[in-house]
Design an enzyme around this catalytic site. Structure first.
Site, mmCIF file in Angstrom:
data_model
loop_
_atom_site.group_PDB
_atom_site.id
_atom_site.type_symbol
_atom_site.label_atom_id
_atom_site.label_comp_id
_atom_site.label_asym_id
_atom_site.label_seq_id
_atom_site.Cartn_x
_atom_site.Cartn_y
_atom_site.Cartn_z
ATOM 1 C CD GLU A 180 -2.540 -3.767 3.152
ATOM 2 O OE1 GLU A 180 -1.751 -2.297 3.634
ATOM 3 O OE2 GLU A 180 -3.757 -3.489 3.044
ATOM 4 C CE1 TYR B 20 0.681 -4.144 9.480
ATOM 5 C CE2 TYR B 20 1.388 -6.423 9.627
ATOM 6 C CZ TYR B 20 -0.098 -5.398 9.858
ATOM 7 O OH TYR B 20 -0.610 -5.587 10.728
#
Ligand code: CMP
Length: 154
Positions: A129, A52
Site C-alpha cells: 500500500e 486492493y
C-alpha cells in the site's frame, strides 16, 4: 518501530461537511504515533486494483475500485509501537454499523464501502500500500524537539 499505512477515503474528502479530514488526522496524532509521510492523491484504476489486490474476485471488489477512484484520497505512513493495532483500534470495525462508539468508522462511515478510512492489516499490506503512494524521499525521519529549540528563529 512498526509502520502502518492509512488512507482517508473519498466519502470523507468529497463530503460537504467540513472538518472531518482534520478530525481524523487529529485522532491519528492523538494516538502518539508519528506521521512520517502524508499526501492527497487520486488513484488510477490500476493503482486501486494493485492496492486492493487481496480482494480481487470478491463480490464487492468492482464497487470498491469504483468508489476509491471516485475522488481524492489522503495517504499517510504512521510509525510507532504497535502502530498497526493502534490505528485499527481507532478505525473500528470494517462495517460502520458494527463499529464501536467513538471509532472513526462509527462516527463518520456511511456503509461498508464508504467506511471513511483504510488501515493496513499486516506488514505485507503496509509494503504494498505505501509503495503505491510514496517514494523513499517522501518519507521523513525526524525527531521531536523541545519548544526552546525554536527560539533561535527570530
Ligand atoms: P478497507 O479497510 O479499505 O479494506 C477493504 C475494503 O473492502 C473494506 O475497507 C471495505 O470498504 C470493503 N469491504 C470489505 N468487506 C466488504 C463486504 N462484505 N461488502 C462490501 N465491501 C466490503
Amino acid at each position: 518501530m512498526e509502520k502502518t499505512f492509512v488512507m482517508i477515503k473519498p466519502d470523507v474528502t468529497l463530503r460537504k461537511t467540513r472538518g472531518i479530514i482534520g478530525d481524523i488526522i487529529n485522532r491519528i496524532e492523538k494516538t502518539g504515533l508519528k506521521i512520517k509521510a502524508l499526501k492527497m492523491k487520486k488513484l488510477t484504476k490500476e493503482e486501486a486494483e494493485e492496492f486492493y489486490s487481496p480482494h480481487k474476485g470478491k463480490h464487492f471488489y468492482e464497487t470498491l475500485i469504483e468508489f476509491v477512484t471516485s475522488g481524492p484520497v489522503i495517504g499517510m505512513i504512521v510509525e510507532g509501537e504497535d502502530a498497526i493495532k493502534k490505528i485499527r483500534e481507532i478505525c473500528g470495525a470494517t462495517d460502520p454499523k458494527k463499529a464501536s462508539e467513538g471509532t472513526i468508522r462509527h462516527d463518520y462511515g456511511i456503509n461498508i464501502t464508504c467506511n471513511s478510512i483504510h488501515a493496513s492489516t499486516s506488514e505485507e499490506d503496509f509494503q504494498r500500500e505505501s509503495s503505491i503512494f510514496f517514494s523513499q524521499d517522501e518519507v521523513y525521519d525526524y525527531e521531536y524537539v523541545d519548544e526552546k529549540e525554536f527560539e533561535k528563529y527570530l
